[in-house]
Design an enzyme around this catalytic site. Structure first.
Site, PDB file in Angstrom:
ATOM      1  N   LYS A  50      22.062 -20.196 -25.133  1.00 31.54           N
ATOM      2  CA  LYS A  50      23.459 -20.138 -25.564  1.00 31.54           C
ATOM      3  C   LYS A  50      23.893 -21.466 -26.191  1.00 31.54           C
ATOM      4  O   LYS A  50      24.532 -21.489 -27.252  1.00 31.54           O
ATOM      5  CB  LYS A  50      24.365 -19.799 -24.377  1.00 31.54           C
ATOM      6  CG  LYS A  50      24.248 -18.361 -23.905  1.00 31.54           C
ATOM      7  CD  LYS A  50      25.134 -18.117 -22.696  1.00 31.54           C
ATOM      8  CE  LYS A  50      25.036 -16.674 -22.222  1.00 31.54           C
ATOM      9  NZ  LYS A  50      25.892 -16.433 -21.034  1.00 31.54           N
ATOM     10  N   CYS A  77      26.223 -21.993 -20.202  1.00 26.36           N
ATOM     11  CA  CYS A  77      26.088 -21.561 -18.807  1.00 26.36           C
ATOM     12  C   CYS A  77      25.773 -20.075 -18.749  1.00 26.36           C
ATOM     13  O   CYS A  77      26.193 -19.311 -19.625  1.00 26.36           O
ATOM     14  CB  CYS A  77      27.382 -21.809 -18.025  1.00 26.36           C
ATOM     15  SG  CYS A  77      27.901 -23.525 -17.911  1.00 26.36           S
ATOM     16  N   ASP A  78      25.056 -19.694 -17.710  1.00 31.99           N
ATOM     17  CA  ASP A  78      24.836 -18.269 -17.473  1.00 31.99           C
ATOM     18  C   ASP A  78      24.694 -18.040 -15.973  1.00 31.99           C
ATOM     19  O   ASP A  78      23.948 -18.754 -15.300  1.00 31.99           O
ATOM     20  CB  ASP A  78      23.590 -17.762 -18.190  1.00 31.99           C
ATOM     21  CG  ASP A  78      23.530 -16.243 -18.178  1.00 31.99           C
ATOM     22  OD1 ASP A  78      24.152 -15.626 -19.060  1.00 31.99           O
ATOM     23  OD2 ASP A  78      22.897 -15.671 -17.272  1.00 31.99           O
ATOM     24  N   SER A  79      25.419 -17.053 -15.464  1.00 32.20           N
ATOM     25  CA  SER A  79      25.408 -16.763 -14.033  1.00 32.20           C
ATOM     26  C   SER A  79      24.755 -15.415 -13.753  1.00 32.20           C
ATOM     27  O   SER A  79      25.047 -14.422 -14.427  1.00 32.20           O
ATOM     28  CB  SER A  79      26.838 -16.766 -13.476  1.00 32.20           C
ATOM     29  OG  SER A  79      27.433 -18.037 -13.608  1.00 32.20           O
TER      30      SER A  79
END
Length: 203
Positions: A50, A77-79
């Site tokens: 990203k 960010c990635d959750s």
């Protein structure tokens, strides 16, 4: 100047509440192209892609004047929520959300948030973004859920909130009252570890 490469309202609010100056520009990276099976690594790889996608295309964007010269930090960010070894993204419908919550009731899982900070300098005249450093880490928090009755789960699912959240819950929203406790970074469960960001942004 910090650029948040995400459309997430939760991450935006976290930064605003901490009075961190930033611009929000959503990344157009296609997450389905990543095939990593390890959940911990997947969150990290998605966060990198990203941020990297935005850094590679930044010369094609109409940037505010403040971003046209000088140092830039791009945050991706990635959750992903992990429950008993299975990755839980956003539920596809209410039925799936209900089934998940039935399983999670009285149990615990892990919220993994991959963080990538790409640091560099951008010159709008030459259209060159020169990367000087890339910092990456996955931060994990353990989330304990309350024992819930079916009617409570249905009531929550009917709000539609679970359909828009990784794991099917929002700590900062209606779902917060169904979470018993958090072990680890609190803000990480909302999509961004503020202690990690402070440590790496203000070094």
């Amino acid at each position: 100047m910090l650029i948040l490469a995400s459309a997430s309202q939760s991450r935006k609010k976290l930064l605003e509440n901490c009075q961190i100056e930033f611009f929000q520009i959503s990344s157009d990276f296609d997450e389905t192209t990543i095939q990593e099976k390890n959940i911990f690594n997947l969150a990290l790889e998605l966060s990198f892609q990203k941020a990297n996608s935005l850094s590679e295309n930044i010369q094609n964007l109409s940037l505010p004047e403040e971003l046209n010269h000088g140092p830039l930090e791009i945050l991706g960010c990635d959750s992903i929520f992990e429950f008993k070894g299975e990755a839980y993204g956003k539920p596809s419908n209410k039925e799936e959300a209900f089934i998940r919550w039935k399983k999670m009731s009285g149990e615990f899982g892990f919220l993994h948030t991959g963080h990538t900070l790409i640091i560099g300098n951008f010159d709008s005249t030459s259209k060159i973004f020169k990367i000087t450093e890339i910092i990456k880490k996955t931060v994990s928090s353990r989330v304990y859920f309350s024992n819930l009755e079916d009617w409570e789960i249905k009531s929550y699912v009917d709000t539609n909130e679970p359909l828009y959240c990784a794991g099917g819950f929002a700590l900062e929203g209606i779902g917060g009252k169904y979470i018993e406790k958090i072990e680890g970074c609190f803000s990480n469960v909302m999509g961004l570890s503020l202690p990690w960001l402070r440590k790496n942004l203000y070094r």
